[in-house]
Design a protein around this motif. Structure first.
Motif, PDB file in Angstrom:
ATOM      1  N   SER A   1       0.838  -1.205   0.000  1.00 43.64           N
ATOM      2  CA  SER A   1       0.000   0.000   0.000  1.00 43.64           C
ATOM      3  C   SER A   1       0.868   1.248   0.000  1.00 43.64           C
ATOM      4  O   SER A   1       2.018   1.226   0.467  1.00 43.64           O
ATOM      5  CB  SER A   1      -0.933   0.020   1.212  1.00 43.64           C
ATOM      6  N   LEU A   2       0.307   2.314  -0.541  1.00 47.24           N
ATOM      7  CA  LEU A   2       0.949   3.629  -0.552  1.00 47.24           C
ATOM      8  C   LEU A   2      -0.058   4.666  -0.075  1.00 47.24           C
ATOM      9  O   LEU A   2      -1.232   4.633  -0.468  1.00 47.24           O
ATOM     10  CB  LEU A   2       1.425   4.002  -1.958  1.00 47.24           C
ATOM     11  N   ALA A   3       0.387   5.571   0.788  1.00 50.54           N
ATOM     12  CA  ALA A   3      -0.420   6.711   1.227  1.00 50.54           C
ATOM     13  C   ALA A   3       0.256   7.972   0.699  1.00 50.54           C
ATOM     14  O   ALA A   3       1.390   8.277   1.073  1.00 50.54           O
ATOM     15  CB  ALA A   3      -0.526   6.747   2.745  1.00 50.54           C
ATOM     16  N   ILE A   4      -0.429   8.682  -0.174  1.00 51.32           N
ATOM     17  CA  ILE A   4       0.169   9.785  -0.936  1.00 51.32           C
ATOM     18  C   ILE A   4      -0.516  11.093  -0.570  1.00 51.32           C
ATOM     19  O   ILE A   4      -1.756  11.177  -0.538  1.00 51.32           O
ATOM     20  CB  ILE A   4       0.015   9.518  -2.449  1.00 51.32           C
ATOM     21  N   THR A   5       0.291  12.109  -0.297  1.00 50.55           N
ATOM     22  CA  THR A   5      -0.235  13.454  -0.074  1.00 50.55           C
ATOM     23  C   THR A   5       0.398  14.389  -1.087  1.00 50.55           C
ATOM     24  O   THR A   5       1.624  14.453  -1.205  1.00 50.55           O
ATOM     25  CB  THR A   5       0.081  13.949   1.351  1.00 50.55           C
TER      26      THR A   5
ATOM     27  N   TRP B   1      -4.336  10.447  -1.297  1.00 48.81           N
ATOM     28  CA  TRP B   1      -4.623   9.261  -2.100  1.00 48.81           C
ATOM     29  C   TRP B   1      -4.004   8.048  -1.420  1.00 48.81           C
ATOM     30  O   TRP B   1      -2.811   8.052  -1.107  1.00 48.81           O
ATOM     31  CB  TRP B   1      -4.047   9.459  -3.498  1.00 48.81           C
ATOM     32  N   THR B   2      -4.806   7.045  -1.175  1.00 45.94           N
ATOM     33  CA  THR B   2      -4.320   5.771  -0.660  1.00 45.94           C
ATOM     34  C   THR B   2      -4.619   4.699  -1.696  1.00 45.94           C
ATOM     35  O   THR B   2      -5.747   4.622  -2.199  1.00 45.94           O
ATOM     36  CB  THR B   2      -5.002   5.400   0.668  1.00 45.94           C
TER      37      THR B   2
ATOM     38  N   SER C   1      -8.314   1.816  -4.603  1.00 42.25           N
ATOM     39  CA  SER C   1      -7.918   3.209  -4.436  1.00 42.25           C
ATOM     40  C   SER C   1      -8.945   3.980  -3.627  1.00 42.25           C
ATOM     41  O   SER C   1     -10.143   3.698  -3.686  1.00 42.25           O
ATOM     42  CB  SER C   1      -7.750   3.852  -5.823  1.00 42.25           C
ATOM     43  N   ARG C   2      -8.478   4.967  -2.862  1.00 38.41           N
ATOM     44  CA  ARG C   2      -9.374   5.903  -2.173  1.00 38.41           C
ATOM     45  C   ARG C   2      -8.715   7.273  -2.190  1.00 38.41           C
ATOM     46  O   ARG C   2      -7.522   7.412  -1.896  1.00 38.41           O
ATOM     47  CB  ARG C   2      -9.639   5.476  -0.735  1.00 38.41           C
ATOM     48  N   GLN C   3      -9.498   8.279  -2.583  1.00 39.97           N
ATOM     49  CA  GLN C   3      -8.974   9.637  -2.678  1.00 39.97           C
ATOM     50  C   GLN C   3      -9.895  10.644  -1.983  1.00 39.97           C
ATOM     51  O   GLN C   3     -11.124  10.484  -1.989  1.00 39.97           O
ATOM     52  CB  GLN C   3      -8.816  10.048  -4.151  1.00 39.97           C
ATOM     53  N   THR C   4      -9.278  11.644  -1.379  1.00 36.49           N
ATOM     54  CA  THR C   4      -9.973  12.852  -0.986  1.00 36.49           C
ATOM     55  C   THR C   4      -9.651  13.890  -2.036  1.00 36.49           C
ATOM     56  O   THR C   4      -8.478  14.176  -2.304  1.00 36.49           O
ATOM     57  CB  THR C   4      -9.515  13.353   0.395  1.00 36.49           C
TER      58      THR C   4
END
Length: 265
Positions: free
Chosen positions: A54-58, A209-210, A257-260
């Motif tokens: 997994s990646l957590a992206i800001t 974005w995760t 995927s999940r995004q704000t």
């Protein structure tokens, strides 16, 4: 410059990379490319037998095209099976993209739950493609093609909680298996699903974005059309929360995927 060439530049010994304007997205560089290049720098610091889970992206700030960007990687912890890694894309001394990644080797388990099947969609050949129109569509769409099967295109005044269809590379000339960096581009190529609700053009972008990867990654070629579907969970006050999945052409789940997202309208 092709996506594969930019990836290779990060893998090489160059201290920085210049993202060309052809990978632009409004006032910034394409977010999927920014995340992919940071991931490439991170991947080089982790044993090959530990695939990314997994990646957590800001997206801290816009990545400026045609300006050198450098990459910093910090291995936070290496356990018996899992490595926790932090990566940054830096321009002019400022962090523009921040990525925290979890890489983990496989282990024996009695649990084996298959993914749910891909949704039924019209074949890619029967769907309308978003054309690359210079000055109208984002510059990066000259490298990535999307064909709509669900919902409406951006600014089409369609009130649909879902958006999706098919996606593939346009400009990759080599028929090769895609990797996780490629998947980052394919998933993020799609515009925020909220934009289809608008009747006039307005900016919108990912804030966080995760993304989680199915391992081992199903076999997908750079020439294949992958299936994508996004669901809007909630949207208000200029922010939206969107969940999405990507499947291989044969219907195998590839990424979650999940995004704000932010919308300025």
């Amino acid at each position: 410059m092709k996506f594969s060439e930019l990836k290779q530049a990060v893998r090489g010994s160059a201290s920085s990379v210049v993202v060309p304007g052809s990978w632009g997205q409004g006032r910034a560089g394409f977010g999927g490319l920014a995340a992919a290049l940071v991931y490439e720098a991170m991947r080089a610091r982790v044993p090959a037998e530990r695939p990314v889970r997994s990646l957590a992206i800001t997206f801290v700030g816009p990545l400026t095209v045609d300006v050198p960007v450098s990459f910093e990687v910090e291995v936070l912890r290496e356990g018996k099976a899992v490595s926790q890694v932090l990566g940054r894309a830096v321009q002019d001394g400022q962090v523009v993209t921040l990525v925290q990644g979890s890489f983990g080797g496989s282990r024996e388990s009695v649990i084996d739950v298959p993914a749910e099947p891909a949704p039924q969609m019209r074949p890619a050949a029967e769907c309308s493609e978003l054309p690359y129109l210079k000055g109208v569509t984002p510059e990066f769409t000259q490298h990535l093609a999307m064909r709509w099967a669900v919902g409406g295109m951006p600014f089409s005044n369609v009130a649909n909680r879902q958006m999706g269809g098919w996606v593939r590379f346009r400009t990759e000339s080599e028929d090769r298996p895609v990797d996780e960096a490629d998947l980052l581009a394919l998933v993020d190529a799609w515009p925020p699903a909220l934009l289809q609700f608008l009747s006039a053009r307005a900016p919108g972008s990912s804030l966080t974005w995760t993304i989680e990867f199915v391992q081992p990654v199903p076999t997908v070629s750079t020439f294949d059309w992958c299936q994508y579907l996004a669901d809007i969970d909630y949207a208000r006050d200029g922010y939206g929360h969107v969940a999405a999945k990507l499947w291989s052409p044969s219907g195998e789940l590839v990424a979650i995927s999940r995004q704000t997202v932010t919308v300025f309208a």
